[in-house]
Write an enzyme that holds these catalytic residues in place. Structure first.
Site, short mmCIF file in Angstrom:
data_model
loop_
_atom_site.label_atom_id
_atom_site.label_comp_id
_atom_site.label_asym_id
_atom_site.label_seq_id
_atom_site.Cartn_x
_atom_site.Cartn_y
_atom_site.Cartn_z
CG ASP A 32 -5.45 -32.61 -4.45
OD1 ASP A 32 -5.64 -31.41 -4.72
OD2 ASP A 32 -5.10 -33.44 -5.30
CG HIS A 33 -4.31 -26.67 -2.79
ND1 HIS A 33 -3.28 -27.27 -3.44
CD2 HIS A 33 -4.59 -25.56 -3.51
CE1 HIS A 33 -2.94 -26.56 -4.50
NE2 HIS A 33 -3.72 -25.50 -4.58
CG HIS A 91 -3.59 -30.20 -7.81
ND1 HIS A 91 -3.75 -30.57 -6.50
CD2 HIS A 91 -2.50 -29.39 -7.84
CE1 HIS A 91 -2.79 -30.01 -5.77
NE2 HIS A 91 -2.02 -29.29 -6.56
C1 BG6 Z 1 0.68 -26.93 -5.99
C2 BG6 Z 1 1.88 -27.12 -6.87
O1 BG6 Z 1 0.20 -28.17 -5.56
O2 BG6 Z 1 -0.35 -26.27 -6.71
C3 BG6 Z 1 2.34 -25.79 -7.42
O3 BG6 Z 1 2.91 -27.74 -6.15
C4 BG6 Z 1 1.23 -25.05 -8.07
O4 BG6 Z 1 3.42 -25.98 -8.33
C5 BG6 Z 1 0.02 -24.99 -7.15
O5 BG6 Z 1 1.68 -23.76 -8.37
C6 BG6 Z 1 -1.18 -24.43 -7.87
O6 BG6 Z 1 -2.19 -24.21 -6.94
P1 BG6 Z 1 -3.30 -23.13 -7.23
O7 BG6 Z 1 -4.22 -23.23 -6.07
O8 BG6 Z 1 -2.61 -21.81 -7.35
O9 BG6 Z 1 -3.91 -23.55 -8.53
#
Ligand code: BG6
Length: 528
Positions: free
Chosen positions: A205-206, A268
């Site tokens: 989960d980045h 997230h």
């Molecule tokens: C991803 C989603 O997990 O997270 C995307 O699939 C979203 O739809 C993205 O745009 C948002 O990531 P960040 O790091 O730009 O907040």
């Protein structure tokens, strides 16, 4: 470019090992990226590995095998990855670092439909072990559509690739979406476990790799002054916002299946809820931290499907303007049905049934095509119980009521403008007791004068080091799904009124019903 023998690698001055002194250099290993020709590999994975190389954090002999279904030579793969690093990399490409890094890149095709379909992969792995000393240490990155996760895991198992003999490690990293509801997530966990044990599975989960999210743990548990206030007695409510100005862009097909709840809230945002709400872990061990997060997620009060409509707001954007540009409606995006009812906006109220949080709701909202990109957690403290101050006009008895003094607010900005702001009341200079709110600010940019690594850099390195703290454990994922699945069930039973869809303009902060939703609780969304 010729392949470098292990001894040569060890003898050369190696820009890849400059960071040994930082004590976070993993054992030599091979990362096999399934889905090597995909977007994620090019935009995120290889640039992140390269940045680790540039920081000297990769082990000698480190290698990547790009595995894909289409034919490509290793030379072409290297060239493609070089372009990706130049285009998407956080750090500029340096030829000396690139040359060492590129020596470890290989490409091979695979085909799960064929009995010998992993033959080339086996051979390349053996060759890398011999030539680059990777010693059987392997990480399999599943950067493929989720429908292929189970079959790939199973095949790696039957081919003996998932099993480590004790002297080496075998791990897998899996990207979201991890299931599309509770049952499918459970089924997927079951299938992965046939080949990989839980401690070999790294569910990425980045958000957990973002510096600011990690700092949330430090902020909460390395500062003594906030903890006594961090509960229902002092906090009125919490608002978590993940606002994006982008639309579905080229991902219409995925988004039609997913929607905002599955795409952002289930993973997230629920992770952020867990970190904001959890009890202090006794140590930073992976299981201790994740145990605490799971306890919090278990305390989240389920929203019964029958209550889904009263506890949540759905929205979908129509066309509008962002930054002076006309942008299309969701339904006009590529691969989106012209009558789609898919949600691109969600707001909801979450209650947490434990001693710390009972009566202090968490409000969550996320949406595409907001006026700007901003992710933040706002902790709204309770108002002062009584104001001893006179009114602005210094009338002796006309007291400035407590509810005219803005409550304290702590804003943890995850991105952009990473930092923390504490809003306090202050006296405006002058003869009367006039009160205004001012901000105390901490900004990453100016405090550290150092660029933060990308989330993927941290997470990939942690996986190589065998540290799963910042990855989602099976039970975390399932708890988050338990909560979200009930809402999805309720939504399915009560689809949106087609006459009320789309219900917000691109470039606005979501549907009017979302403001009304907050107003019903006597609160309002923060203006970001
Ligand atoms: C991803 C989603 O997990 O997270 C995307 O699939 C979203 O739809 C993205 O745009 C948002 O990531 P960040 O790091 O730009 O907040």
């Amino acid at each position: 470019m010729t392949d470098t023998l292990l001894d040569d690698v060890a003898l050369q001055p190696n820009p890849l090992s400059e960071g040994l002194s930082q004590g976070r250099v993993p054992l030599p290993c091979v990362v096999v990226i399934f889905g090597a020709t995909g977007d994620l590999t090019q935009r995120k994975l290889v640039p992140a590995f390269y940045a680790l190389a540039a920081d000297g954090l990769l082990p000698p002999g480190f290698s990547i095998i790009g595995a894909g279904r289409t034919e490509q030579s290793t030379e072409d793969f290297r060239e493609g990855m070089r372009k990706s690093v130049e285009r998407f990399g956080r750090v500029p490409l340096r030829t000396d670092v690139w040359n060492v890094f590129a020596d470890g890149l290989r490409y091979c095709t695979y085909d799960l439909d064929h009995p010998d379909g992993l033959h080339a992969l086996h051979e390349t792995l053996d060759e890398l072990d011999r030539e680059r000393g990777t010693a059987g240490n392997r990480i399999f990155y599943f950067s493929i559509p989720p429908s292929g996760f189970a079959a790939l895991a199973e095949r790696l198992g039957t081919e003996g690739l998932s099993h480590a003999d004790g002297s080496s490690f075998r791990r897998m990293i899996v990207e979201k979406p991890f299931g599309h509801n509770l049952d499918s997530a459970r089924a997927l966990n079951g299938k992965l476990h046939v080949a990989f044990k839980e401690d070999q599975i790294y569910r990425i989960d980045h958000y957990l790799g973002k510096e600011t999210v990690q700092n949330l743990l430090v902020f909460r548990f390395a500062n003594g002054i906030f903890e006594p206030l961090w509960n229902r007695q002092y906090i009125d409510h919490v608002q978590i916002t993940v606002a994006e100005n982008l639309g579905a862009e080229g991902r219409g097909a995925y988004y039609e299946e997913s929607g905002a709840l599955r795409d952002i809230i289930q993973n997230h945002v629920m992770q952020l809820v867990a970190i904001v709400g959890m009890e202090a872990p006794s140590n930073f061990g992976a299981e201790t931290v994740r145990d605490e997060k799971v306890k919090l997620l278990r305390a989240v009060r389920p929203i019964h499907p029958d209550d889904a409509l009263s506890h949540t707001v759905r929205g979908q954007y129509g066309e509008g303007w962002i930054d002076g540009e006309r942008v299309p409606a969701y339904r006009q995006e590529h691969s989106v049905a012209p009558d789609s009812l898919r949600e691109t906006f969600v707001a909801m109220k979450v209650d947490i049934d434990n001693w710390r949080w009972a009566g202090t709701p968490f409000y969550l909202r996320t949406g595409k095509r907001f006026p700007k990109r901003a992710t933040e957690i706002a902790i709204q403290f309770r108002r002062v119980p009584h104001s001893p101050f006179g009114g602005n006009t210094a009338t002796p008895v006309g007291l400035l009521p407590a509810d005219s003094i803005d409550p304290n607010l702590l804003v943890l900005r995850i991105q952009p403008d990473e930092g923390i702001t504490l809003r306090i009341s202050a006296k405006t200079p002058g003869q009367s007791m006039t009160i205004r709110t001012v901000n105390m600010d901490f900004l990453y940019g100016s405090a550290f004068l150092k660029e933060s690594p990308e989330a993927y850099e941290r997470l990939l390195l942690d996986c190589m080091l065998g540290d799963p703290t910042l990855f989602a454990r099976e039970d975390e994922v399932e708890e988050a799904w338990r909560f979200c699945t009930a809402i999805l069930d309720g939504w399915r039973a009560h689809p949106p009124d087609p006459n009320d869809c789309p219900n917000y303009e691109a470039g606005s902060w979501g549907p009017q019903s979302s403001s009304d939703f907050m107003a019903r609780d006597g609160r309002q969304w923060r203006r970001l």
